[in-house]
Design an enzyme around this catalytic site. Structure first.
Site, PDB file in Angstrom:
ATOM      1  N   LYS A 338       1.029  -1.216   0.084  1.00  0.00           N
ATOM      2  CA  LYS A 338       0.032   0.136  -0.002  1.00  0.00           C
ATOM      3  C   LYS A 338       1.057   1.251   0.052  1.00  0.00           C
ATOM      4  CE  LYS A 338      -4.396  -1.518   0.454  1.00  0.00           C
ATOM      5  NZ  LYS A 338      -5.232  -1.671   1.416  1.00  0.00           N
ATOM      6  N   ARG A 372      -4.328 -10.280   3.802  1.00  0.00           N
ATOM      7  CA  ARG A 372      -4.820 -10.223   2.293  1.00  0.00           C
ATOM      8  C   ARG A 372      -3.328  -9.538   1.961  1.00  0.00           C
ATOM      9  NH1 ARG A 372      -6.747  -6.461  -1.285  1.00  0.00           N
ATOM     10  NH2 ARG A 372      -8.159  -7.319  -2.923  1.00  0.00           N
TER      11      ARG A 372
END
Length: 394
Positions: A338, A372
């Site tokens: 991210k 995830r």
């Protein structure tokens, strides 16, 4: 003589520590709730309610922080922070049963939160015929994007054959769940119509359902996509808007008996109180799901790292992840590659492996049940090592 501190997180650990010194068994059971201290925050109480809580906690040797104007009723409402041991909290709950002003119901809510903080038992989650065990070890969800524009792997697995090969590879590397997505949600993404999303995912889903041994999750916020995917054999729905964007989503998921992942999301980054607002968001989404017929024990919460939050807020959420334990539901985190990592380390997407590993490890230490990730092999190893320390399982 020697002296040291010890750490206990719940009544079970307190009982183990007290028993270890050879205390009598009945005494162990009586003392264990006195060894665990809790802070419970309550919102929107009247001055009368807050005053009673304050008086009752003080009478039991605990404490309650209330707004300045509570005692003279100059405040219209008050938040309250209860501070005390489990024993003091239990005594408070018993006393609230006999109080007016809606306090018996409040006592039941306090008890539910305290029970949730004691930890969830290990359980098997039925994913429409396929099962995964929650709580025994950290589960790994492998990301499979069939989009042309995802921030990390856009365009790589658009072809069904390549997607199947990647999914099989992730399973071999340790993936317990495959999460299939047909719409990018990166910053500045262009939304696609349900027909386009289905055009992307259905050819791949057909192959995966036939050949992949683990449950398949579909990452979508559209009920039309969810319904078609579930009819094709998908096992889990991962809703990026937690039943907020499509009013039919809850009914579709309930009718098909699928587990549901509720991700926190919002437009903008303004919060009255970051964690409190997130928990309110989840409670509302959980209520929506249950009203539609989704069992509470089939829901999973995701704090939505990177969605509706500044980098500083994302870091705060990661550090306070344990506060989600009050919900009593499994927690999934999605931090893989991210922008948060890129901003902290000043690195491009393809150089964020170590940063992802750090967030995964901290997430598991703070209570995450599912991670995830893109890099399944590497993060499976990180999860196993972290589990050995956090869950004490080798």
């Amino acid at each position: 003589m020697k002296i040291r501190n010890i750490t206990v997180l719940n009544k079970r650990e307190a009982l183990e520590e007290i028993s270890r010194i050879g205390a009598e068994s009945t005494g162990c059971r009586l003392m264990a709730p006195k060894a665990v201290h809790r802070l419970i925050k309550i919102y929107g109480l009247s001055p009368k309610q807050a005053t009673i809580l304050k008086q009752e906690m003080l009478s039991k040797g605990g404490e309650a922080a209330v707004a300045r104007g509570v005692l003279d009723s100059s405040a219209q409402s008050s938040e309250v922070i209860l501070m005390g041991t489990l024993r003091q909290m239990e005594e408070l709950i018993s006393k609230l049963k006999m109080q007016p002003f809606g306090l018996p119901a409040l006592g039941r809510q306090i008890k539910q939160v305290l029970d949730n903080l004691e930890g969830r038992p290990v359980f098997d989650l039925d994913c429409r015929g396929k099962k995964v065990t929650i709580g025994n070890r950290t589960l790994v969800m492998g990301i499979l994007n069939v989009t042309p524009d995802s921030f990390s792997d856009g365009g790589k697995y658009y072809d069904p054959g390549m997607a199947l090969e990647r999914a099989l590879g992730m399973v071999e590397e340790g993936a317990d769940i495959i999460d299939l997505g047909g719409e990018s949600t990166r910053p500045g993404y262009a939304p696609v119509e349900p027909e386009e999303e289905l055009k992307r995912i259905l050819p791949v889903l057909k192959r995966l359902v036939r050949d992949i041994p683990v449950p398949l999750s579909v990452d979508t916020c559209k009920s039309l996509v969810a319904e078609a995917a579930l009819e094709e054999g998908a096992h889990i729905i991962n809703d990026q808007w937690a039943l907020r964007q499509d009013h039919r989503m809850a009914e579709v998921v309930a009718r098909h008996g699928a587990p549901l992942i509720l991700m926190h999301n919002q437009k903008g980054t303004a919060y009255r109180e970051l964690m409190g607002d997130m928990i309110d968001f989840f409670n509302d989404s959980i209520d929506r799901g249950m009203e539609a017929g989704i069992p509470r024990d089939k829901m999973i919460v995701d704090p939505g790292i990177g969605f509706g939050k500044t980098p500083e807020q994302n870091i705060e959420v990661m550090g306070r992840l344990k506060e989600l334990e009050c919900l009593g539901l499994p927690v999934l985190i999605g931090t893989s590659r991210k922008s948060l990592i890129g901003k902290v380390l000043d690195l491009p997407v393809d150089q964020r492996l170590e940063g992802t590993a750090a967030t995964v490890s901290v997430g598991i230490a703070n209570g995450a049940d599912i991670i995830r990730v893109h890099d399944v092999k590497e993060m499976s190893r990180v999860a196993r090592m972290t589990d050995a320390m956090v869950r004490r399982k080798i």
